[in-house]
Design an enzyme around this catalytic site. Structure first.
Site, PDB file in Angstrom:
ATOM      1  N   ASP A   1       2.078   6.430   7.118  1.00  0.00           N
ATOM      2  CA  ASP A   1       1.863   5.480   6.029  1.00  0.00           C
ATOM      3  C   ASP A   1       3.067   4.524   5.987  1.00  0.00           C
ATOM      4  O   ASP A   1       3.929   4.557   6.859  1.00  0.00           O
ATOM      5  CB  ASP A   1       1.652   6.203   4.701  1.00  0.00           C
ATOM      6  CG  ASP A   1       2.847   7.053   4.283  1.00  0.00           C
ATOM      7  OD1 ASP A   1       3.970   6.874   4.812  1.00  0.00           O
ATOM      8  OD2 ASP A   1       2.663   7.915   3.399  1.00  0.00           O
ATOM      9  N   MET A   2       3.144   3.719   4.969  1.00  0.00           N
ATOM     10  CA  MET A   2       4.219   2.725   4.883  1.00  0.00           C
ATOM     11  C   MET A   2       5.602   3.365   4.776  1.00  0.00           C
ATOM     12  O   MET A   2       6.604   2.733   5.101  1.00  0.00           O
ATOM     13  CB  MET A   2       3.980   1.789   3.702  1.00  0.00           C
ATOM     14  CG  MET A   2       2.778   0.882   3.938  1.00  0.00           C
ATOM     15  SD  MET A   2       2.414  -0.195   2.538  1.00  0.00           S
ATOM     16  CE  MET A   2       3.909  -1.148   2.430  1.00  0.00           C
TER      17      MET A   2
END
Length: 130
Positions: free
Chosen positions: A13-14
């Site tokens: 994810d980020m």
């Protein structure tokens, strides 16, 4: 049986943490590797009309894997019968368990969806292996 996975950017994810659904991909790859080491040709099996299907997964998320981690996925037989196989799969980093799953597989006729007997190599498994 062990299988090694490296965490790439696309897996995260980020925040650089492995997205939860990707653990299922990791254990799927490890199961395919495990079946191959048993001498089962899944392409030939499919051409004969039989494929494996996941019937049940119980998953436990224990800790996070991160970008660039090298993970080891183990696959161990829990039990086997004529129509199903239950496995325990664990994703580890440096010996620390990050994810654990119990997976139940069945063999099916891919055309009709009907359950079939497991290939002989899987039916013959009686003792847990790693």
């Amino acid at each position: 049986m062990g299988f090694r996975v490296t965490v790439y950017y696309e897996d995260t994810d980020m925040g650089g943490i492995v997205y939860h659904a990707n653990y299922l991909k990791y254990i799927e790859r490890a199961r395919s590797h495990w079946v191959r080491t048993l001498g089962i040709d899944q392409v030939a099996l499919r051409d004969e009309g039989t494929v494996f299907a996941v019937r049940r997964v119980e998953a436990e998320f224990l800790a996070s894997a991160r970008l660039d981690d090298v993970l080891d996925v183990t696959t161990a037989l829990v039990d086997a019968s004529g129509v199903r196989v239950r496995l325990e799969q664990v994703v580890q980093r440096g010996g620390q368990a990050l994810f654990r799953a119990q997976v139940e597989l069945v063999a099916i006729d891919w055309r009709s969806g009907a359950v079939r007997r497991m290939p002989a190599a899987l039916r013959a498994l009686k003792e847990p292996r790693d």
